[in-house]
Structure formats: C-alpha cells, structure tokens
Design a protein around this motif. Sequence first.
Motif, PDB file in Angstrom:
ATOM      1  N   GLY A   8      19.036  97.402  43.936  1.00 13.88           N
ATOM      2  CA  GLY A   8      18.540  98.760  44.125  1.00 13.88           C
ATOM      3  C   GLY A   8      17.678  99.225  42.958  1.00 13.88           C
ATOM      4  N   GLY A   9      18.147  98.967  41.753  1.00 10.18           N
ATOM      5  CA  GLY A   9      17.412  99.398  40.571  1.00 10.18           C
ATOM      6  C   GLY A   9      16.095  98.652  40.423  1.00 10.18           C
ATOM      7  N   MET A  10      16.126  97.384  40.764  1.00  7.46           N
ATOM      8  CA  MET A  10      14.895  96.602  40.645  1.00  7.46           C
ATOM      9  C   MET A  10      13.846  97.101  41.627  1.00  7.46           C
ATOM     10  SD  MET A  10      16.824  92.955  40.379  1.00  7.46           S
ATOM     11  CE  MET A  10      15.470  91.830  40.251  1.00  7.46           C
TER      12      MET A  10
ATOM     13  N   ARG B 210      12.293 100.206  40.222  1.00  6.26           N
ATOM     14  CA  ARG B 210      11.336  99.929  39.143  1.00  6.26           C
ATOM     15  C   ARG B 210      10.026  99.400  39.718  1.00  6.26           C
ATOM     16  NH1 ARG B 210      14.763  96.016  35.827  1.00  6.26           N
ATOM     17  NH2 ARG B 210      16.433  96.396  37.326  1.00  6.26           N
TER      18      ARG B 210
ATOM     19  N   LEU C 181       7.040  97.042  50.866  1.00  2.00           N
ATOM     20  CA  LEU C 181       6.656  96.317  52.079  1.00  2.00           C
ATOM     21  C   LEU C 181       7.417  94.999  52.156  1.00  2.00           C
ATOM     22  CD1 LEU C 181       2.822  96.975  51.896  1.00  2.00           C
ATOM     23  CD2 LEU C 181       4.576  98.277  53.100  1.00  2.00           C
TER      24      LEU C 181
ATOM     25  N   LEU D 197       7.537 107.946  46.033  1.00  2.00           N
ATOM     26  CA  LEU D 197       8.502 108.603  46.917  1.00  2.00           C
ATOM     27  C   LEU D 197       9.938 108.319  46.472  1.00  2.00           C
ATOM     28  CD1 LEU D 197       5.908 108.402  48.847  1.00  2.00           C
ATOM     29  CD2 LEU D 197       7.577 108.576  50.685  1.00  2.00           C
ATOM     30  N   GLN D 198      10.829 109.183  46.969  1.00  2.00           N
ATOM     31  CA  GLN D 198      12.238 109.006  46.632  1.00  2.00           C
ATOM     32  C   GLN D 198      12.754 107.684  47.205  1.00  2.00           C
ATOM     33  OE1 GLN D 198      14.410 112.482  47.744  1.00  2.00           O
ATOM     34  NE2 GLN D 198      16.176 111.999  46.489  1.00  2.00           N
ATOM     35  N   ARG D 199      12.375 107.395  48.449  1.00  2.00           N
ATOM     36  CA  ARG D 199      12.738 106.093  49.028  1.00  2.00           C
ATOM     37  C   ARG D 199      11.654 105.120  48.628  1.00  2.00           C
ATOM     38  NH1 ARG D 199      12.473 104.747  54.885  1.00  2.00           N
ATOM     39  NH2 ARG D 199      12.414 102.634  54.048  1.00  2.00           N
ATOM     40  N   ASP D 200      12.045 103.903  48.259  1.00  2.00           N
ATOM     41  CA  ASP D 200      11.033 103.030  47.687  1.00  2.00           C
ATOM     42  C   ASP D 200       9.954 102.598  48.684  1.00  2.00           C
ATOM     43  OD1 ASP D 200      12.138 100.707  49.019  1.00  2.00           O
ATOM     44  OD2 ASP D 200      13.702 100.732  47.511  1.00  2.00           O
ATOM     45  N   ALA D 201      10.346 102.364  49.948  1.00  2.00           N
ATOM     46  CA  ALA D 201       9.376 101.958  50.972  1.00  2.00           C
ATOM     47  C   ALA D 201       8.516 100.792  50.520  1.00  2.00           C
ATOM     48  CB  ALA D 201       8.505 103.145  51.400  1.00  2.00           C
TER      49      ALA D 201
ATOM     50  N   ARG E 129       4.314 100.188  41.003  1.00  3.22           N
ATOM     51  CA  ARG E 129       3.253 100.309  41.999  1.00  3.22           C
ATOM     52  C   ARG E 129       2.522 101.645  41.847  1.00  3.22           C
ATOM     53  NH1 ARG E 129       5.299 100.356  48.081  1.00  3.22           N
ATOM     54  NH2 ARG E 129       6.340 102.212  47.303  1.00  3.22           N
TER      55      ARG E 129
END
Lengths: 251, 251, 329, 256, 256
Positions: free
Chosen positions: B136-138, B141, B87, B81-85, B146
């Motif tokens: 943010g970049g990490m 990635r 957990l 997804l565009q948002r990493d979400a 995942r």
Amino acid sequence: METISKIQINSLNKSYGTLPILDNISIVANRGEFVSLVGPSGCGKSTLFNILAGLETADSGEFRYDNQPFQPQPGKIAYMLQRDALLPWRSALDNAALGLELAGTPRKIAREHAHTYFEIFGLKGFEKSFPWQMSGGMRQRLALLRTFLTEREVMLLDEPFGALDALTRAGLQEWLAEMQAKLRRTILFITHDIEEALLLSERIYIFSHRPAAIREVQEVLIPKPRSVSDSGLVELKARLLSILKPEAEYA
Amino acid sequence: METISKIQINSLNKSYGTLPILDNISIVANRGEFVSLVGPSGCGKSTLFNILAGLETADSGEFRYDNQPFQPQPGKIAYMLQRDALLPWRSALDNAALGLELAGTPRKIAREHAHTYFEIFGLKGFEKSFPWQMSGGMRQRLALLRTFLTEREVMLLDEPFGALDALTRAGLQEWLAEMQAKLRRTILFITHDIEEALLLSERIYIFSHRPAAIREVQEVLIPKPRSVSDSGLVELKARLLSILKPEAEYA
Amino acid sequence: ACSDSTATPAKSGEAATKVPVETLSLALDWVPNTNHTGIYVALAKGWYAEEGIDLKILPYSEAATPESLIASGKAELGIGAAEGIVSAAAAGQSLVSIAAIIQKDTSALVTLKNSGLTSPKMLVGKKYAGFGASYEEPVINSMIKFDGGNGTFENITANVFGYEAVLNKQADFVWIFEGWDEIEAKLRGIDLNVIPITKYGVPDRYTPLIETSADVISKKSDALKRFMKATVRGYEYSITNPKDAADLLINSNPAGTFSNKELVYKSQDYLSPKYKEGATQWGSQTLKMWTDYPRFMFQAGILKDADNKPLTKELDYNKLFSNEFLPKN
Amino acid sequence: MPKFLKIYLPPVLLVIALFAIWQIYVDVSAISSSVLPSPTKIARALVNALPEIWDNTLVTLLETLIGFTVALILGFLFAMLLDNSLLAKRAIYPLLVASQTIPLVAIAPLLIVWFGFDLLPKIIIVWLVCFFPITVGGVDGFAGVDPDAAKIFRALGASKRQIFWKLRLPTALPSLFSGIRIAITYSVAGAILGEYAGAQKGLGRLISLYARSFNRELVFAVVFVTAVFSLLLFGLVSLVQWRIMPWYYQMRQFKK
Amino acid sequence: MPKFLKIYLPPVLLVIALFAIWQIYVDVSAISSSVLPSPTKIARALVNALPEIWDNTLVTLLETLIGFTVALILGFLFAMLLDNSLLAKRAIYPLLVASQTIPLVAIAPLLIVWFGFDLLPKIIIVWLVCFFPITVGGVDGFAGVDPDAAKIFRALGASKRQIFWKLRLPTALPSLFSGIRIAITYSVAGAILGEYAGAQKGLGRLISLYARSFNRELVFAVVFVTAVFSLLLFGLVSLVQWRIMPWYYQMRQFKK
Ligand SMILES: Nc1ncnc2c1ncn2[C@@H]1O[C@H](COP(=O)(O)OP(=O)(O)OP(=O)(O)O)[C@@H](O)[C@H]1O
Ligand SMILES: Nc1ncnc2c1ncn2[C@@H]1O[C@H](COP(=O)(O)OP(=O)(O)OP(=O)(O)O)[C@@H](O)[C@H]1O
Ligand SMILES: Cc1ncc(C[n+]2csc(CCO)c2C)c(N)n1
Ligand SMILES: [Mg+2]
Ligand SMILES: [Mg+2]
C-alpha cells in the motif's frame, strides 16, 4: 488478567519468488490483548496478515491458536484489508452488514444491527450511499465496521485509521479500546502511528526493513485507559521513535 | 520572499444533490508557498481538490491564477488523488513516467528521468513490478512520484503520506520541502497530521465538519527547515490540536 | 444483336469462324444431375466455345432460384419447370422456355412402400416436404381432389432435405424426378410407392426445361441460338453415348458430388432414351403442351397474380415458350 | 428535451432518414423491385400480408423464447461449472468454442432428419446460438472478480455458495448480461434459420416461400418484422438488466 | 505434468472420448449412415476427398480473413466513434443491433443477386457476422474505464488522443478481445453460410453439394475441417491477446 496465548506465530518465513519478505517472524498475542505491528512501508506487514488470515501460504513456520497447533484458514479470523474493497453494488448499510449476512444472520436483522453503529462511526445519513459516493475516510470506517461486525475472537486490522483525521481517529480509537475491554477480543493491529500503538497496545512489534525481521518487542505496561500525556507513554514514544527515526529534524 | 498570489479561491460553494459540501470557502496560496488543508474526514477536502483540478464543477465561486480570473480546467494543475489509481498494465517505472509521457517526452527519456527518483522514493528494485505486486505504501509513493514528475507550477496532494511509516514519511517530507524550496512550486496539501502540516506549511486552513467552512487560518512563520522540537512549532501544535480535538485523553 | 461483346476470338483453336465470344450464365435448379448431362457434355467437349459461347454454369444456390437470378440479370439462362414459368407469368414475370430437356413429365410423388400411401387421396393430412416452389401446394391439392380426396395436406417447406426427410420418416411424401431420386432410392434398397403427377388430372408439361427471359431474348437472340446449337449436340451425344456422357458429367464436377457413380450410370441409361422420346428434335416444344397445362391451372383458379389474387384472364400461351432458338434441320 | 426523447429520437430519426434515402434511390434509379423494392412497396406488402405474418410470428417467437430460456439456464449453469473447476474449463471450453464454429446451415438439415419438422430442431438451433455467448459472458464475468474483494469474502469465512451469490454473481452480472444481450440479438434469426431449413410455420418459412415466389417485397417485410421483434426482446433484456443492477448505471453516469 | 500437457490434454482426451462413444453408438445401434455416419467412415471419406477439400478450404479461409480484417478495422473505428459521441452511440447502436437481427439466410440470396457468385458477398457476410461482436466488445471495453484513472489522466492534462491510446485502449483490450474471439469463432461459419447460398468454390459449396448428393460422411468431414480451422484461428487470436496483454493474465493468475 489471565494470560492465555490466543494466537502465536513461530519462525515464519515467506518470500515472493526470489524476494524474501518475512524473515523468521515470531509473534504472540494473548487472549484479549491488543498487539501492534509497526515497520517500514513495504516490509511485509500486510503479507503477514494475509498469511494469518489464510489467504496466502507461508514458506515455513508454525502457528498456534488457543495453544493448539493450527493451520491458518479463511474465516477463522476477522481481517480488515489495507484496501477497503467495498462492494460497489452494495449500499453502505449492506456493505457493513456483509459479515453478519455471511455468518447466516437474516439480511434484515443484519442491517438493523449494523445500523446501530453508524452513529459511532460517523456514517449516519449515508446508509444508502454507495461506496463511490463516500470520502476516503468514510470508506475506511465502513470497512472497519464491516470487519468488526464479523464477530471473531481474533481481529487483524491493517492501518484501519490511516485516512482519518485526528478527531475522528481519536473517537474510533476510544471506541475500539472500550469494545475490546468489554468483549476481550484479541487484536493484531498494523499502524504507522507510534502514539496510536502506544495508546492502544499491550505489546508492540517493530519490524525491520524488508525482509521483515523483528527488531524490537516493546511491552506496554501502562494501565488503560491511557493518555498521550502519560509520562510513561511519552518516554516510550521517545524511545521507539529514536529506534525508528534516527533524526526527526531536517538537516 | 515576494508574495504573488499564485492561486486564489473566493467564496466557493458546492453540494451533491441536497447535501451541501463546501460552504463559502476562500483560500489563497502565493507563489512558492506550501498550504495545508486539515479537516474532519468526509468534510469535503477531496471535493475541493477535484474542483480546483477541473474535474468537478463548483456551484458558485471565483478562481484566480497568477492574479488573473481563471476557470479551472484539467491539465493546468498537478493532482495526486487520494486513491492511487495506478494503471494495472503499466510497470512501476511506466506508471511513474506517465505524466512526462503525456507531456510529450519520448517514452525512453521519460523512463530514464523517472528512474532517477526511484532511490529517493524507496522504490529501487521495483521498477518492473506491477501495482498489484506492491505494498500500500509503495503504491502511494509511486502515485506521488507520478504527480511530481508532471511538472506543473501548482500541485494538489491529497494525503500523499497517509500510508507511510514515520521514517519513510520523514524522508519524503524532507525531500518535498527541499524540492519546493528549489523549484518554487506552489503546493496545496491535504493531511490529517498536524505536525506534518506544521513542518511543511506557510499556512494551514482548518475546515469544519461537513459542509466544510473554514474554521481557522493559521500562518506558520517559523523559518524553514523546521524541526518537530522547535518551540514555536510545539506551541502551535498544541493550539491547533486543542481546536481540532477537544480532549486527547480517554475518559 | 451481339454488338456489345468484345472481338476477342474464341479460345478454342477449333473455332473456324471468327465469331465474337459471348458470355452466358446458366443457373441450375439442383445440384448437378442427369437432367443436366447434355450441357456438361457440350461444355466438356468445347462445343460452346466453338460457337463463341463462354458458358458459365453457376453453382447451384440454396438461396437464389434460377428464376430470381434471371430476373435480376445475374444469369441469362436457367433450368426450370413449366409450373414455374406459368406461375411466374401469372405474377407478371416473363420467363420463356427455349427447350424441353425431357419431352414427358417424369416427376412423381413418392411415399415409402410400407407407409401404404399409394394414391393422392390418402395424402390428406400427411406431411409433404416441398422444395419451396409456390406451385407445389395447388398442384398436389388438385391431384388429391381429382382422386376424390377431400381435405388438404401439411405443406412443409424443406429447403434442404425433403427427400431425405421422407427416407427418415420425418415426412410422408415428396415430389421427385423418377430418373434421379427414385433410382437413388432403389440403389439404396429403399422401396417407394410412385404416384405419377400426370396420372391424376394434371396435364403433361415440360419439366425440366431450359428457360430464359424476354429481355435476354431481345438482346442476345443470336447468342442464344449458338448456345442452343451446342446444347442440342450435347444432349444428342448423351442420347447415343449414355456411358460416356455420364462420365463427362461426373468428371466435370468436384469429387464427391456423386457419392455413387452407379446412380449416374443407371440414371443416364433411364433418361437418355427419354430426352427426345416422341419428338422430332431434342428440345422442341408444342403449343398444345403449353396450353393444356396453364389452362388447367387457370381453370382450377390456382394461378395468382402479383398481388396474390386469382388470375382473371388467361395467359398468352405463345409467349411462354419458343422453338426459334433450336437449330433448324 | 425530455430524457426519453433524447434517447429515442436519434435512432428513430436516423432510421427515417435511411428509409427516405432508400426510397429516393429506388425511385430515381428505377431499379427493379426484384432486386431492391422500395420501402413504400414493402410497407404495402406488409400491411396486406399482416394476418399471415402475425400468425407465423407467434410460432417463431415461441421457438425463440423456449430456446433462449433453455440456453439461459444451461448457459448459466455451465458458466458456474466452468468457473468452479479449472479442469472442466480446460476440457470443455475448447469444445464449446468448437460447437460454435459448426456452420448451422450444415446441421440444420441434420436436425430435421433427426427430429423432424416440429418445434424441436428450431429450439435446438436457438439454444445453440444463445448458449455460447451466455456461457462465455458468465465465465468472463466470474473471472473478473476483484481479488481483494475475494480476499475479504474468504477472510469473512464465506462459504463457496455465499461467495458465489454475494460476490461472483453480482460481479459477473454486467458481463453475463452482455452475453445475454448478444444471445437475444441472434435468437430470432436463429429460429428463422431453423425454420428456413424446413418448417410448417414461422417467419423463416415465410421468407423462403416468398423468396421463391419472386415476392421480394414480402421478404423484406418479414425481415423487417424479425428485426422489430428482435429489438423488442433486446429492449426487454436491457430493461431487466437496468432493474437488476441500477448501481452499475448510476456509477457510470455519475463518474464519467 | 508439464504445463502444456495440463492445458491440452483434457480437451484432447474429452474429444477422443466423445468420438469413441459416437463410434460405439453407431456400431451398436447400426444406425443408417445417412442419419449418422461413424467417425471412422467420416475419417475415411475425409482422407479420400482431401485434395478437393483443401482446395476449397483455401478459398473459404481467404474470404474469412478478408472479411474479418475489414470487420476488425471498421469495428474498432466504430467503437471509437460510438465511445466519443453520445449522440452517435444513441443513434447508431440500436441500428447496429438491428443489423444483427436480420436473418442471414434471408439476405444471402439478395447479396448474390446484387453481387454475384464471387468472393464479395461472402466477405460481406463474414464482415456482418464479425463486425458486431468486435464493436460491442470495444464499446463495452471503453465504457469500463476506471473513473479515478480517467481523473488522473485529465488532471495530468492528457489530450483526448492520449487518453485514448494510453488509458481507454488498454482498459478496453480485454473486452475488445472477448469480442474478437467471438467474431473469429463465427467468421468461418459465416463464410460458409455465404458460400452455401451460392458459390463457385469453398467449403460451403462442398457442404451443399455433398448434402444434396446424400453424402453425409463428406458433409461431416467438411464440418470437421471447418471446426478445426476455426479453432486454429481462435487459438491464433488468443495467442496474440496473450502477447499483447501479458499483465492481464499475470495479475489474474497471481491473485486468484
Ligand atoms: N459522487 C458523489 N456523490 C454524492 N456524494 C459524494 C460524492 N463524492 C463525495 N460525496 C460526499 O461528499 C462529502 C465530501 O467528500 P470528500 O471526499 O470531499 O471528503 P474528504 O474531506 O476528502 O474526506 P476524507 O478525509 O475522508 O477523504 C462526503 O460526505 C461524501 O459522501
Ligand atoms: N503478489 C505479490 N507478488 C510479488 N511481490 C509482492 C506481492 N505482494 C507483495 N509483494 C511485495 O512484498 C513486499 C511486502 O509487501 P506488504 O504489502 O506486505 O508490505 P507492507 O509491510 O504491508 O507495506 P505497507 O506499509 O506499505 O502497506 C513488498 O515489497 C511488495 O512489493
Ligand atoms: C433431381 C431433382 N430432384 C428434385 C427436384 C425438385 N423439382 C423441381 S421441379 C420438380 C418437378 C415439377 O416440375 C421437382 C421434383 C429437382 N429440380 N431436381
Ligand atoms: Mg501493507
Ligand atoms: Mg478525501
């Protein structure tokens, strides 16, 4: 253009626990300048912004604002975070107007004012939408608008165009450049796009890998408005890319 | 290269309430192909992916998988997804291993396997960090890792490199291309970076503004591995940019 | 009648005859006090066991009255009052008194001395902290009327602290037993005006008493007899050995139950002579007592049937009590 | 099926089913009314005693509303206080918890000794019952603020006051309302407990009176009335919540 | 100052201060012990009756723990059920709320009539008291799942079971524990209410006994013991929570 040092950072250091993040960082931005920070992901750019915005504390370092010693504190500087952090209970219009509202503008006027920018930001028609009803790029633009409307002399923008397509991005870059020329705001700008940095900046700092140290400072003297095809710009881009990316081809 | 249509979308339509989003979209990706989708922010790209991943339903349209009619349903296709979400209660390593775990791999083995990729993804040393301790970049990635570890024949990647600097991005682009060549996975890829699309794709779909219709389909026949300086690529880039961005200079 | 009980011998080695052990539960009307002494004495001395009765004194319950526990079969026996039996009978529940604990009514309304409230007619408009029985209001109203007062009082149902509420001036009067609560007040140095119930037209009644249900009588009459045999022994012992009996009462209950042992001794001294005063045998009851009071209630129109309507027919007074479980001597 | 039917039909049907089973069980087992009266008997008793019950209901409702309102105001203020000062939170929170562990049955009589048989002790009990969930709901809610949103506010130079009204409060609302819903659920029963200990009027007094006069049907009838009014209040609070934070419901509905 | 002092000193000091004020007030006002006994008198009474109180405490704790455990298990299962089926949620949730609005003082006697004076009715009351907050905490927690995370799980082909264990449950934990903390807070008082209605043993019976025999000091002493044990249980639950979800606390601590 008179050069008054608007904001200055000297020998800043910061670590999280035992993990060193910022290593002796010194940066200067004169009044009305546009200064870009470029560096590897995870090196410490956002951390630097957090410190400047007064949201985190440095381990050591000196700050100057308008040539006066100064202790970063929240509210002095406008800041657009990397994550948009829009408020889920506010419509797009209300999210945009937040900064003005916090500055004391009556809600109605704040909204009206914010609304005048919706066209430019490509958000027309979504005034009443909630953040979760908007696309990633739309949210980013909304966050930028919110920051811009805060009306501070210095603005920190953390990858404001990261989720935008070239066209939308170009439009907003243009708008940003114009706005800055007119209002003489001082902007610190984090980006991963060298071309974008070159198009907009007076000066570019290139950060090393974590712990971030300054590898290179590049003054960009090409007169504005600039074009990607300006020969000076193309040259500089090649130079900076060669520093950043040893080889742009696949072996 | 044999061309088996791996996944195919015909005449897809979708609207949110009265807001039309996708307008008669048809897309095809053959087995082992890399297909990019490029289009203005907010046009409907993420919505298309949501539909393909079975998370949202189309108003009309037909889907084929391995040339068989098929109804998108969750779990069939890997999706970033565009948002990493990520957990918040899982460490980086556990977040990465999620897909394997869900596929039934014992936790220990899933972690070990995930760990072998941490170096390539530049996350070495952050195995035990929690998402909120990462840049943010990490995070981006990590989300990509995942998704990759989910091991599906088809992968949907929504701006996987948006928050990465050129160097990190180049490294991962390279890795992605190699991985794909080796495993013959089929990848649908949303990006705002034309160059990136050209470097990686067999085919590029250019979307119009909302409601998204397909404005242009560009086959990229340049043999891989490609370089940004390949003349064919430079040419194509100019062509596509001219379609997307009427003028790249400031007036 | 006791065929359903098991044939295990009584635990007490003294049990000479091999009577089958019958378990009986007894529900208290109040926390343990000297009204209950005889029962605790008989229990402590093993006299119930001797009779083949395993007596369980149920803990006093704030929530469930002895009457409701008997009605639901959770208890065979309970401590009650004539008023309760009569109103239950009016409402169709058959409770039977099988022993009068005290022959004469020792209950009274009390007010604080300095309140100046000395007779029922002065209680009009005053606050009464009741213990939650339905008969309180009609009985007190009849006293007020008898005394020439017109009007009513404010009836507060105080489940817990009626008496203390009066001592702390949150209520004006309360209905107590002189043999316990009034002595308690005296020991604390609090002066009370005592307004005996029977002085104002309410006929004498048995209160407290031991009650059971017609149902239990029909099923366990033999066990009841054996229960009563031991109980009589207990009260007889209390009559002759007040100090000893008081100590048995104290020691049969958790520490702290009686914050002031002096109260138990004083109260026992007061009650012991009264337990069977004027009767041939402890516990015996007369039809006259069981007629005068219920008839008075009926004529005053304050008996209500199950639908809360005034009762139209007099009760069968013979059914309200029974002496047949008392040992014949 | 229209939306409101979808929402209200299932519980109504379930309740009807339960009452039916109850009725049949009582009829078949011929269980004594003093142990378990049947729904029809309860209904008849309720109808007969309606004027009396209604009269007493008003008193109970008054106590409930006053106690609840005070708890709402104080609970809210307390949550703010505890959220603002770590020291206050550390010092007071354990005492708050302790205050709830005190068995009300033990202090109800004390309250009567101290404050008499009027409304005050009941209001205090309702307050005691409602105060804690509201405060905890508020404190938990305030603590749930998105750290990045907090950064934004601070970066925008928001004052403490503004952060409170425009960030902390909206964030806290769902949790605060959870607390309020719990509070209102218990409030009527709290008033009844207070009345049970000693009262001139009120449903609690009726229960105690009826219970003592072997009138099990009426006890059930009053309990039923209590439940109905509690549910009405609960519904009212839910309605208010729905009006105050529509975005919350919309988001959940859409994104499921 | 070491961390544990920072945490424990403020409430302890506050409690000491409150007790001191109380003692001084009683001494100065010479208020009757039957209205408000002084802390020293209470302490003395407590020490004297300690063996008796301890004996009864064990019974109360046993009832509490059994009732709480049953409520924990059933509450959790119910929360799962309600979360899984919209129909079940719609049908049962209102009844759950209704079950809590029933005044316990009214049903305590019924429970005694139905189940006698043994542990069962107390366990039922504890269960009734604990079940609701745990269930509501669970349901609210499950509902709070991040929609994007849910998308990820579904996209990864997670089974319902996996979504539950690896997404819904971890998300629900904070809210579930809020509910559990509320439940444990009320559990001991619930047991005492049950005993108050009628019991062979237990703190509630002691309270009722002492209260009727005008032994105000001992009533306070038992209330004090109740509060202490409730707080211990509360602390235990908090500890478990802290062990189960350290990430939750770390995140909050860091990002404040
Ligand atoms: N849940 C929703 N309800 C209503 N409208 C929505 C919803 N989700 C998305 N939209 C709208 O659909 C349109 C397309 O959104 P989408 O996220 O697909 O865009 P996108 O192409 O991915 O853009 P970006 O490049 O900015 O991520 C947008 O205008 C957005 O406002
Ligand atoms: N709260 C935190 N605790 C511990 N480490 C942290 C925390 N926040 C950030 N870091 C670490 O600090 C380093 C720098 O993070 P930062 O967000 O400043 O990077 P960045 O340069 O902005 O990267 P990106 O371009 O990916 O956004 C990272 O390695 C990150 O893991
Ligand atoms: C010690 C003691 N005090 C008061 C009562 C309450 N009470 C119940 S019946 C009655 C008198 C009327 O018959 C009274 C005063 C009690 N039971 N035991
Ligand atoms: Mg960053
Ligand atoms: Mg998108």
